[in-house]
Design an enzyme around this catalytic site. Structure first.
Site, PDB file in Angstrom:
ATOM      1  N   CYS A  72      -3.598   4.729   6.576  1.00  0.00           N
ATOM      2  CA  CYS A  72      -3.781   4.319   7.907  1.00  0.00           C
ATOM      3  C   CYS A  72      -2.791   4.892   8.920  1.00  0.00           C
ATOM      4  CB  CYS A  72      -3.971   2.813   7.784  1.00  0.00           C
ATOM      5  SG  CYS A  72      -4.642   2.083   6.574  1.00  0.00           S
ATOM      6  N   SER A 124     -11.403  -4.201  -1.013  1.00  0.00           N
ATOM      7  CA  SER A 124     -12.099  -3.079  -0.389  1.00  0.00           C
ATOM      8  C   SER A 124     -12.922  -2.366  -1.466  1.00  0.00           C
ATOM      9  CB  SER A 124     -11.269  -2.202   0.570  1.00  0.00           C
ATOM     10  OG  SER A 124     -11.806  -1.074   1.021  1.00  0.00           O
ATOM     11  N   GLY A 125     -13.994  -1.818  -0.968  1.00  0.00           N
ATOM     12  CA  GLY A 125     -14.858  -0.846  -2.083  1.00  0.00           C
ATOM     13  C   GLY A 125     -14.370   0.185  -2.531  1.00  0.00           C
ATOM     14  N   ASN A 173       0.808  -1.283  -0.080  1.00  0.00           N
ATOM     15  CA  ASN A 173       0.133   0.092  -0.044  1.00  0.00           C
ATOM     16  C   ASN A 173       0.828   1.146   0.135  1.00  0.00           C
ATOM     17  OD1 ASN A 173       0.336  -1.603   2.533  1.00  0.00           O
ATOM     18  ND2 ASN A 173      -0.248   0.556   3.573  1.00  0.00           N
ATOM     19  N   THR A 230     -26.703  -7.104  10.246  1.00  0.00           N
ATOM     20  CA  THR A 230     -27.352  -6.698   9.035  1.00  0.00           C
ATOM     21  C   THR A 230     -26.604  -6.251   7.924  1.00  0.00           C
ATOM     22  OG1 THR A 230     -29.225  -6.213  10.491  1.00  0.00           O
ATOM     23  CG2 THR A 230     -29.430  -5.406   8.419  1.00  0.00           C
TER      24      THR A 230
END
Length: 375
Positions: free
Chosen positions: A326, A199-200, A151, A237
């Protein structure tokens, strides 16, 4: 003046087509996918369609895709879930020294619970030492986890060679492909990957949604307790709109990946070539120049300070980072740059510039002109 955004490794702008696909599930089609009535069943169908779209991007069965809250959760599920489920087979895990914090800190947590972890070195280009990897295997080794692409410096790891070693010793192989997905072709069957995290928001999809590929036959233990969603692997959910978004982003990526890679590589190569001309003897390219993600250019600038440079660039409307998003609040030198033995005079100012489809050559010219003004 609008911001010039060169930090696509941190996050990417959501595509209009993705947002349009999501909107009905944020407004009209709000049913809980676990409900039996029609709007619940509608949400369930949308989730299964997205599962198929994600699966098609990496060439797996849709039933092998599990939706998560993001790349970090996918990494945690893969490492911890697999370790807990396979503890009776062994307690040793192998990873590299330049993994994402989600992997490294999961390993640290597992070490506190009695597991043993070997952290493999990388060479000066950021490539894992395959011989050290194989030499580190023990009878108790159950899992190898090595990222597909780093990354910070964008180095692409020899995933197929790693998986070959894992298969030779009957060890499961997980790869964090959060940066690689959409930026390099990945075929989990051809590459013989057992688990893969994604990851989106790294592929022009929404934040707060990720996916974990788990090959059929690989057992992992649930690490989030509650309901029985995601085939009783991940409780909670479902984020239907987010799932629809990552599905659409994967579909678009699957169609456009060739042109995407070609354009980003042109931008990156242009940037590096111009820097070498305009700032000779002032820059160092971090990581393998060829074997790296197409849009990644991690450059150290001699005798500058990264924090100062980032703030000055921001004043000019330019967004870059000093490494992993991050770790943006950290004042310590990058552990990745330390691992690849970056010389001391280049450690204080490593600027990660990661390009996207919206960037232009003119924007790069402006960035270089601004960087030159700092000397």
């Amino acid at each position: 003046m609008n911001n010039i955004y060169f930090d696509n490794a941190a996050t990417t702008p959501i595509k209009t087509e993705v947002l349009n696909e999501m909107m009905p599930y944020l407004t009209r089609n709000y049913g809980n996918a676990s409900s039996l009535y029609s709007i619940g069943r509608q949400s369930k169908r949308a989730i299964e369609n997205a599962r198929k779209q994600v699966a098609e991007l990496i060439n797996c069965n849709p039933h092998e895709i599990y939706f998560t809250g993001g790349g970090s959760e996918s990494d945690n599920m893969a490492l911890k879930g697999f370790a807990y489920a396979n503890r009776e087979k062994g307690n040793h895990i192998i990873t590299s020294k330049i993994e994402h914090h989600a992997v490294l800190e999961s390993c640290e947590r597992l070490e506190k619970q009695g597991f043993e972890v070997s952290y493999i070195n990388v060479n000066n280009e950021g490539i894992i030492d395959l011989q050290e990897l194989e030499n580190s295997i023990r009878p108790s080794t159950i899992l190898i986890s090595v990222m597909s692409a780093n990354n910070e410096i964008g180095t692409i790891q020899p995933v197929e060679e790693i998986s070959e070693i894992a298969q030779k010793y009957n060890i499961a192989f997980h790869t964090d492909a959060v940066q690689a997905i959409g930026n390099t072709p990945i075929d989990v069957q051809k590459m013989r990957i057992d688990m893969l995290s994604m990851s989106g928001h790294k592929i022009n999809g929404p934040k707060g949604i990720g996916a974990l590929y788990i090959k059929k036959g690989i057992e992992i233990e649930k690490i989030i307790d509650g309901g029985h969603q995601e085939k009783n692997i991940r409780a909670g959910t479902e984020n239907v709109a987010g799932i629809v978004g990552i599905g659409k982003a994967c579909e678009i990526s699957n169609k456009n990946i060739g042109n995407h890679i070609k354009y980003l590589k042109k931008l990156r190569d242009y940037y590096i070539k111009r820097l070498q001309i305009e700032l000779p003897n002032k820059i160092r390219i971090n990581g393998d120049i060829q074997n790296r993600l197409p849009g990644n250019a991690n450059i150290s600038f001699k005798d500058l300070d990264s924090s100062e440079v980032i703030f000055k660039l921001d004043e000019k409307g330019i967004c870059v980072s000093s490494g992993s998003a991050c770790s943006s609040g950290s004042t310590e030198h990058s552990y990745v740059l330390t691992a690849i033995k970056t010389p001391q005079e280049y450690l204080n100012c490593a600027i990660r510039t990661t390009f996207g489809e919206n960037n232009t050559f003119e924007e790069i010219d402006y960035l270089i002109k601004t960087m030159k003004s700092f000397y």
